[in-house]
Motif scaffolding. Structure first.
Motif, short mmCIF file in Angstrom:
data_model
loop_
_atom_site.label_atom_id
_atom_site.label_comp_id
_atom_site.label_asym_id
_atom_site.label_seq_id
_atom_site.Cartn_x
_atom_site.Cartn_y
_atom_site.Cartn_z
N GLY A 174 0.84 -1.21 -0.09
CA GLY A 174 -0.04 0.04 -0.07
C GLY A 174 0.89 1.32 -0.02
O GLY A 174 0.28 2.40 -0.06
N SER A 175 2.22 1.06 -0.11
CA SER A 175 2.91 2.27 -0.02
C SER A 175 2.88 3.07 -1.05
O SER A 175 2.62 2.77 -2.20
N ILE A 176 2.70 4.44 -0.98
CA ILE A 176 2.42 5.44 -1.94
C ILE A 176 3.50 6.03 -2.75
O ILE A 176 4.52 6.57 -1.85
N GLY A 177 3.21 6.17 -3.78
CA GLY A 177 4.37 6.91 -4.64
C GLY A 177 4.12 8.39 -4.75
O GLY A 177 2.92 8.85 -4.99
N TRP A 178 5.15 9.27 -4.61
CA TRP A 178 4.90 10.81 -4.66
C TRP A 178 6.12 11.41 -5.15
O TRP A 178 7.25 10.82 -5.17
N VAL B 161 8.74 6.65 -2.69
CA VAL B 161 7.84 5.70 -2.15
C VAL B 161 7.75 5.59 -0.94
O VAL B 161 8.67 5.47 -0.17
N GLY B 162 6.48 5.56 -0.16
CA GLY B 162 6.26 5.64 1.10
C GLY B 162 6.95 6.41 1.88
O GLY B 162 7.67 7.60 1.11
N PRO B 163 7.08 6.60 3.38
CA PRO B 163 6.27 5.65 4.35
C PRO B 163 4.95 5.52 4.29
O PRO B 163 4.36 4.93 4.76
N HIS B 164 4.43 6.79 3.56
CA HIS B 164 2.75 6.73 3.59
C HIS B 164 2.25 5.48 3.17
O HIS B 164 2.76 5.24 2.04
N SER B 165 1.29 5.19 3.62
CA SER B 165 0.49 3.95 2.66
C SER B 165 -1.13 4.24 2.65
O SER B 165 -1.55 4.87 3.47
N ALA B 166 -1.61 3.61 1.64
CA ALA B 166 -2.95 3.98 1.70
C ALA B 166 -3.73 2.89 2.38
O ALA B 166 -4.96 3.07 2.48
N GLY B 167 -3.05 2.03 3.07
CA GLY B 167 -3.68 1.17 4.14
C GLY B 167 -4.63 0.27 3.37
O GLY B 167 -4.60 -0.16 2.00
N ALA B 168 -5.75 -0.29 4.05
CA ALA B 168 -6.55 -1.26 3.53
C ALA B 168 -7.90 -0.23 3.05
O ALA B 168 -8.46 -0.64 1.98
N PRO C 218 -1.09 6.49 -6.39
CA PRO C 218 -0.49 5.07 -6.94
C PRO C 218 0.38 4.57 -5.92
O PRO C 218 1.00 5.31 -5.31
N THR C 219 0.01 3.32 -5.54
CA THR C 219 0.84 2.58 -4.46
C THR C 219 1.46 1.42 -5.45
O THR C 219 1.62 1.27 -6.50
N VAL C 220 2.25 0.64 -4.44
CA VAL C 220 3.29 -0.42 -4.90
C VAL C 220 2.25 -1.35 -5.82
O VAL C 220 2.70 -1.87 -6.89
N THR C 221 1.31 -1.78 -5.31
CA THR C 221 0.28 -2.55 -5.74
C THR C 221 -0.04 -2.23 -7.02
O THR C 221 -0.12 -3.00 -8.07
#
Lengths: 742, 694
Positions: free
Chosen positions: B340-344, B353-360, B374-377
């Motif tokens: 869920g880590s977010i690209g910015w 990338v990260g450490p912020h995460s979009a979580g569930a 956009p996340t890693v997924t």
């Protein structure tokens, strides 16, 4: 200082992905080099005190990134490498390892902080440098540990090492090792620690060489240049958002009861910052003298922390910044000035004075996001450590550091109280470890009787400071212990901001067995504490933020509940009155505060330039208010108090000119210091509070260009709008009065 | 569906209660079944029972029929973790030595928050709930000032009646050396306030260093209430006919009984991650790998720990969820890199990338739940590594258009197209993980070329082979149970009991005092195991000594051959310390003239229990792996970086199968990426072993 070069680089090869990957690998490498030091050094100051660093520089000594725990070292490393390049030029070859420690000829932060430097080569092409530093427990000289407050010349302080080779083409230069070993105490430990730095250099050489080779040395250099430039570009953009103008502050270093004047003028001009320390006191025969690069390092660290906490700490932060320190002064001393406290005494006062100039500029800059970080003065620039020696019955000697004295309480800031014991010995954002009392008592012949957050109001304000450490210790199982104070800020407290009061100063006391107590000077040595006596350190704090009479009464009640202050403090300092129980009586508090404001106005001096109603009427005061300082706004050519609308000044006079001024002496022995507050003339609310040696004029000046360039129309009595200010400016170079030493 | 074997009717159950899902694994020695249920944070037991019912269905049994055959029921739980994270523990007060009341509120190290300010330390016991009382014990354990019980009762009355505390901790300077004062407090409080739990630091964990000993006592009091759900679960399991008593995985990677967990609940703080490491070790052991790094990549974090010589690296002092404690536990480092880590784009215009995460929630953009970043997924979907229709075994469809759009939005800021942006997100996440794994090893002086990686959790399988290549690690293991490895760990970890005692004496003090303490500790731990119901034959106890050079901070644990210490043994211990120290820090760093100090003695008791095993299958040497198609995957940047790679499904593979990269293996709820130049083979325990192709 190095200016940025315009980028004539093969930009096509790099993009935001490749550069970020490169940065990641460079940082990982230097962290690996730093961890090598931690694993292979043996002295507690490194393994426990974490006083070490590793820095990666480009082929010309420009700062790429650093690792380890002391960011303060990184810019000093850049200076060291540039000094080595200047001395050896083309003779620098693969496999060379250099050592330097002398601030006068190219060392680290002080003699103890040795700099081991290795040029990193791919083939015969130099692609980078690694410079590693740690604090050797002893580097020779007149006293064990090499901190010698009694030294009057650098020759007495320890072994002075200009850049010399420890290895030449990978072969150990044994002569130099012998020379070093012969001249230092704890030679085995010192040699091991030196070798740990060499080991870290080798790690950096191996990893960086592989990386540079895999990328190609040209691309490697281009990528690094672009990384540094990307940071510099953003730094310049952020400086561009700070209001152009001139911002001045002055402060004083102390030695015994003498004050040494250190003024700074910051010129913000477009995307550049120039800090000028002209007017600083001449160098003196005390070990507190400093060097330009050391002040620049402290300033860069603080500024990076305020303007660029999110940017990689690199050359890019320093490129848009310039320092001017006249030679032969305490901020740019020359040999034979003693310099072994070059990083912890004058330097801290000097760089923090520069930071205050920047805070004044940010306060006047509506567009600068960094204005959210306004606080009082950084408490890391006060320190009260002491070193102690004991000898037991069998003749065994122990030497130890009471580092808790460096744990001052941080200043208050916008919307935030300061934090207790929040500032480190070195570096703003890494507090060195806390000593466990049981470990301390197990290791050393001492008993700890008390260790707490210092009681009392400390730096008061709407948002108060944190408290420093208050610790009481005494000898156990030995006749006595002998101490050396490495203290600053005994007399002159750190200022707050926005009308918050200055903080507490460092105090050292010996409690005799008969119940009496004796004060100890901040630079005293041979302080003897006999069995049955106790030594106490009360460490300093930063100042408060905002007028203490505006502090939320419930927060004051909470401070009372936490026993930080008592009810008498709550009433006299904060005007908070309690009825029964722990809750404040809000009506009585409002009444009491009203009286205290009125009392301030009653006791204060009238403004030096009172303004008449006609003055104000004829001035256009339309348009959006611009911030000048917290609580002070500018509308056209007029400065107002934000809360009451009281007019404070007409451009280009200084905004304090219309304030009533309350001057109160610090109530204590020692050289006279006054606390001077500039009050809103209507409400009595404090807008700026300063601590200065008695007789000194206002210690700051904020002159945004948009203010000084205001032209006020000629009026009927012939007064022109552009007139020289009659107010006294700080940093104007005029000689100090009273008991100052200049 | 595989039926449980009739000849080995007893079952081992392992459960891992996570934030979102409760996983369960059941083993009968020849087969393994697994299932998932939603976690029920308000009532832990319900999710556990739900998971048991789901797995029982796979065995073709009712829940009670299955539970009746359970010989071991292991649980990894976040109950204590949650109480700490959500600050929902008991209102706790502290009685301590006068003059030192401020020490606990002054944290070890401040955090620089994201907004740039230093964060004040988290306060589990605010200053007003700390009362100092007179009374001192000195460093030799001698009383230099007596304790006044009336003063203690006054302090307790204030804390309980005015401050309203629900639990108390008591901890005095040098209390571990002489607990007399703390014992007096315990009995006075128990008599006066029988309903208030009171924890003595000296009794709970008698080690030197007042701050961390006190902190542990306070934390233990704080989480004393986190146990109600576990008690309820125990009752439910008994009602359903489960005869095995519940075992809980503690932070040390072993199991403990419910009564022991109730005495020392804070020991469960890292139960889940420790269970994962235990499961990883069990898998690696079958594959005969003893030196490895565990890589657990979940939605928000990437957890790394090192196992050396079949033994997880342990930590005895350090940060436990923001609190500095001496708790002995498996050393797990967590970095903010997950699916869920977010690209910015940062202020310099670089991709991060990260450490912020979009979580569930909202989750990655491709979940279609409103996430736009956009996340890693998302990047993995765009690049072709994740099949949007087959995510989580097809249980959840992903929207690849949303993934592409999110990468496109970010790419516009960077001047990159969506595919390049996605490549960058994957690459930068990969660099961050590789850096974490490498530094974990090299900071201990370990050589990555001698360490395998084991991958588990969500999307770890798509990264681990590339991490291995970046750091020079030769082998990657991906267990068949990768997505439920913590549950498997809960079914496999033996009982582990520990007791410590602070000595702080030089080794030269001679064998007598060390032997006395070591034998006492060993006996106590032996008794602990006996009280856990472990038969004598299944008990083993070892004693370790933490040694260091005097005045050093770091300590090394050296195992004593037996608790019966004699002079010859001390000589051996001394030389082993020198050897280990030299190995770790470089032999050049040894200064033999400095005295060696015995800081702490630790007795570790292991109680052998029935544990789950990985089913072993016959190795077919000549098995061909049939592809089930191919997929277009971006394996490099730029034109030509897109490659058709073979796709395999785990059900078509078996022990002995061998696949050459580039290939993707769909292994139910996880996918494994085999890069070009590497070969994946399936070993007898169905573990994928990835190695550089020879």
């Amino acid at each position: 200082m190095t200016k940025h070069k315009s980028a004539t680089l093969p930009r096509a090869t790099f993009d935001p992905i490749a550069l970020e990957v490169l940065r990641n690998r460079l940082e990982a490498t230097i962290e690996e080099a730093a961890s090598t030091i931690q694993r292979t050094a043996i002295s507690p100051v490194v393994t426990e005190g974490l006083d070490f660093s590793a820095t990666l520089l480009d082929a010309d000594g420009r700062l790429i990134c650093g690792g380890g725990f002391v960011k303060y070292h990184w810019w000093a490393a850049a200076h060291a490498v540039k000094s080595t390049i200047a001395r050896y030029g083309d003779a620098i070859a693969p496999g060379d390892v250099f050592l330097a420690n002398d601030p006068h000829t190219g060392g680290g932060l002080h003699l103890g902080d040795v700099m081991v430097q290795r040029p990193i080569f791919v083939g015969n092409k130099r692609v980078a440098w690694a410079a590693l530093s740690s604090h050797l427990m002893d580097i020779g000289g007149m006293v064990p540990g090499s901190f010698a407050p009694a030294a009057t010349e650098c020759f007495q302080e320890g072994l002075r090492i200009p850049p010399v080779r420890l290895f030449r083409a990978d072969v150990e230069v044994t002569d130099v090792w012998d020379l070093v070993r012969t001249n230092i105490r704890l030679a085995t430990q010192g040699e091991m620690d030196l070798r740990s730095l060499v080991a870290g250099c080798h790690v950096a050489q191996e990893r960086i060489a592989v990386l540079a080779e895999s990328m190609g040395v040209e691309d490697f250099a281009a990528g690094i240049a672009m990384l540094l430039e990307s940071c510099a570009t953003e730094m310049r953009r952020r400086i561009g958002m700070i209001a152009d103008g001139t911002y001045e502050a002055v402060n004083w270093a102390e030695w015994g009861e003498e004050f040494f004047r250190i003024p700074c003028t910051l010129v913000v001009d477009g995307e550049r910052l120039v800090f000028d320390y002209t007017g600083t006191a001449p160098q003196a025969p005390h070990f507190f003298n400093s060097k330009l690069y050391i002040i620049e390092s402290g300033l860069g660290q603080s500024i990076g922390w305020m303007l660029a906490p999110d940017l990689p700490f690199s050359q890019g932060l320093f490129d848009p910044m310039e320092l001017r320190c006249p030679e032969g002064t305490v901020v740019s001393s020359i040999a034979p000035a003693p310099v072994n406290a070059a990083h912890i005494h004058v330097a801290k006062v000097a760089y923090e004075t520069g930071v205050e100039c920047l805070r004044l500029a940010l306060a006047a800059s509506p567009d600068a996001p960094a204005r959210q970080y306004l606080t009082g003065w950084q408490a890391g620039t006060a320190m009260g450590v002491s070193t102690w020696t004991t000898v037991d019955g069998s003749g065994k000697q122990e030497v130890f550091l009471l580092q808790e004295g460096a744990k001052s309480g941080s200043s208050g800031g916008v919307g935030k109280d300061g934090i207790d014991l929040a500032w480190s010995l070195i570096g703003a954002d890494f507090p060195t470890g806390f000593t466990d009392i049981e470990m301390w008592e197990a290791w050393y012949p001492v008993t700890v009787f008390e260790k707490r957050s210092r009681l009392g109001p400390n730096g008061t304000g709407e948002f108060r400071s944190g408290a420093g450490c208050q610790m009481v210790v005494g000898p156990r199982g030995v006749d006595h212990m002998t101490g050396m104070m490495l203290g600053i800020r005994r007399w002159l407290p750190l200022n707050g901001a926005a009308g918050g009061w200055p903080g507490a100063t460092n105090e050292f006391l010996v409690h005799h067995a008969d119940g009496t107590a004796e004060e100890v000077g901040a630079q005293d040595f041979d302080v003897v504490v006999q069995a049955g006596e106790r030594f106490e350190v009360r460490s300093a704090s930063g100042g408060g933020f905002g007028d203490p009479l505006n502090r939320d009464a419930h927060q004051v009640a909470r401070d009372v509940e936490h026993r930080r202050i008592d009810r008498a403090d709550a009433e006299s300092v904060y005007g908070v009155v309690f009825a029964d129980g722990v809750e404040p009586d809000l009506a009585a508090t409002a009444e009491r505060r009203h009286e205290l404001f009125a009392d301030r106005l009653h006791r204060s001096q009238p403004p030096i330039r009172p303004l008449s109603a006609t003055d104000i009427k004829r001035l256009a005061t339309e348009g959006d208010p611009l911030p000048f300082y917290p609580g002070v706004v500018q509308r056209g050519p007029v400065a107002f108090s934000d809360s009451t609308g009281a007019v404070l000044a007409i451009a280009p006079d200084h905004w304090t000119d219309g304030c009533r001024v309350l001057e109160e002496p610090c109530d204590r022995e020692g050289p006279p210091v006054v606390i001077r507050s500039y009050l809103d003339p209507v409400s009595g609310r404090s807008l700026y509070v300063e601590a200065v040696p008695a007789g000194e004029p206002r210690s700051f000046r904020s002159s945004p260009r948009r203010w000084t360039r205001q032209v006020v129309a000629q009026d009927t009595d012939g007064r022109s709008g552009r007139r020289p200010s009659r107010s006294r400016a700080a940093g104007s170079g005029r000689a100090a009065k009273g008991r100052t030493a200049v | 569906m595989t039926k449980p074997s009739r000849t080995k009717p007893s079952l081992c159950v392992g459960v891992d209660v996570g934030g979102t899902f409760t996983d369960v694994v059941v083993s009968d020695g020849s087969n393994v079944w697994r299932a998932k249920a939603l976690s029920t944070p308000d009532d832990v037991g319900r999710g556990v029972i739900d998971a048991c019912m789901a797995v029982a269905q796979q065995l073709g049994l009712s829940a009670s029929a299955m539970l009746a055959r359970v010989e071991r029921f292991g649980l990894g739980t976040t109950a204590v973790t949650n109480a700490l994270a959500a600050h929902t523990g008991l209102r706790t007060g502290l009685i301590t030595t006068r003059g030192f009341e401020d020490i606990l509120p002054l944290s070890r190290g401040q955090l620089v928050r994201e907004d740039g300010w230093l964060a004040p330390p988290a306060q589990i016991v605010p200053r007003e709930r700390i009362v100092g009382v007179a009374g001192r014990i000195d460093r030799d354990g001698a009383e230099t000032e007596p304790l006044d019980v009336d003063e203690v009762l006054g302090a307790a009355a204030h804390l309980i009646e005015v401050e309203g505390v629900e639990a108390l901790a008591v901890s005095f300077l040098w209390g571990f050396r002489n607990p007399a004062h703390e014992d007096l407090v315990l009995s006075a409080i128990e008599a006066a306030y029988p309903g208030i739990p009171c924890i003595s630091g000296a009794r709970l964990y008698p080690v030197i260093r007042e701050y961390e000993r006190t902190m542990l006592a306070v934390l233990n009091a704080y989480v004393a209430g986190a146990f109600t759900g576990i008690d309820a679960l125990t009752g439910r399991l008994q009602e359903l006919g489960c005869k095995a008593s519940l075992l809980l995985v503690h932070s040390g990677g072993g199991s403990i009984t419910v009564p022991e967990a109730r005495r020392f609940p804070i020991g469960l703080a890292e139960s889940g991650p420790a269970a994962g490491v235990a499961g990883a070790l069990a898998v690696a052991t079958t594959s005969n790998v003893g030196d490895l790094v565990t890589c657990d990549m979940g939605g928000t974090s990437f957890d790394v720990s090192v196992i050396s010589g079949w033994s997880p690296t342990r930590q005895t002092r350090g940060d436990l969820m923001g609190y500095w404690t001496p708790l002995s536990r498996v050393d797990i480092e967590s970095i903010g890199a997950g699916g869920g880590s977010i690209g910015w784009v940062d202020a310099r215009g670089m991709l991060r990338v990260g450490p912020h995460s979009a979580g569930a929630v909202p989750g990655p953009a491709c979940y279609g739940r409103g996430g736009e970043a956009p996340t890693v997924t998302d990047a993995l979907v765009v690049l072709g590594y994740i099949d949007p229709s087959g995510f989580l075994g097809g249980g959840m469809a992903l929207d690849s258009e949303l993934a592409t759009r999110s990468c496109d939005l970010l790419g516009r800021l960077l001047g990159l197209d969506p595919e390049e942006t996605a490549w960058g997100i994957r690459q930068i996440a990969l660099e961050g993980m590789a850096r974490a794994v490498r530094s974990r090893l090299v900071n201990r002086g370990l050589d990555p070329r001698q360490y395998a990686l084991i991958s588990y959790g969500g999307c770890g399988g798509l990264f681990t082979a590339d991490i291995a290549r970046l750091i020079g690690s030769p082998t990657v293991l991906v267990p068949a149970l990768a997505s439920v490895l913590s549950a498997f760990g809960a079914a496999t970890s033996d009982i582990r009991r520990e007791r410590v005692c602070s000595l702080a004496v030089p080794l030269s003090v001679g064998p007598a005092p060390i032997r006395g303490a070591a034998e006492d500790l060993a006996t106590q731990v032996e008794d602990d195991l006996a009280s856990d119901g472990i038969a004598a034959a299944d008990r083993s106890v070892v004693v370790e000594a933490d040694l260091r050079f005097t005045n050093q901070v770091a300590e090394l644990a050296i195992r004593l051959p037996s608790p019966s210490v004699d002079a010859a043994m001390l000589d051996r211990v001394q030389s082993e310390f020198f050897t280990e120290y030299g190995k770790r820090y470089g032999s050049g760093s040894l200064m033999r003239s400095v005295p060696t100090e015995v800081v702490t003695l630790r007795a570790i008791g292991t109680g052998r229990t029935t544990t789950a095993r990985l089913p072993q299958r016959r190795l077919s040497t000549n098995r061909t792996a049939a592809t089930s198609g191919s997929r277009s995957v971006r394996v490099a940047r730029g034109a030509g970086g897109l490659e058709k790679v073979d796709l395999y499904v785990v059900d078509d593979l078996g022990p002995g199968s061998s696949i050459s990269g580039p290939a993707l293996i769909d292994a139910h709820d996880t996918t494994i990426w085999v890069p070009a130049g590497m070969t994946a083979r399936v070993d007898r325990w169905s573990t994928f072993v990835l190695e550089v192709t020879r």
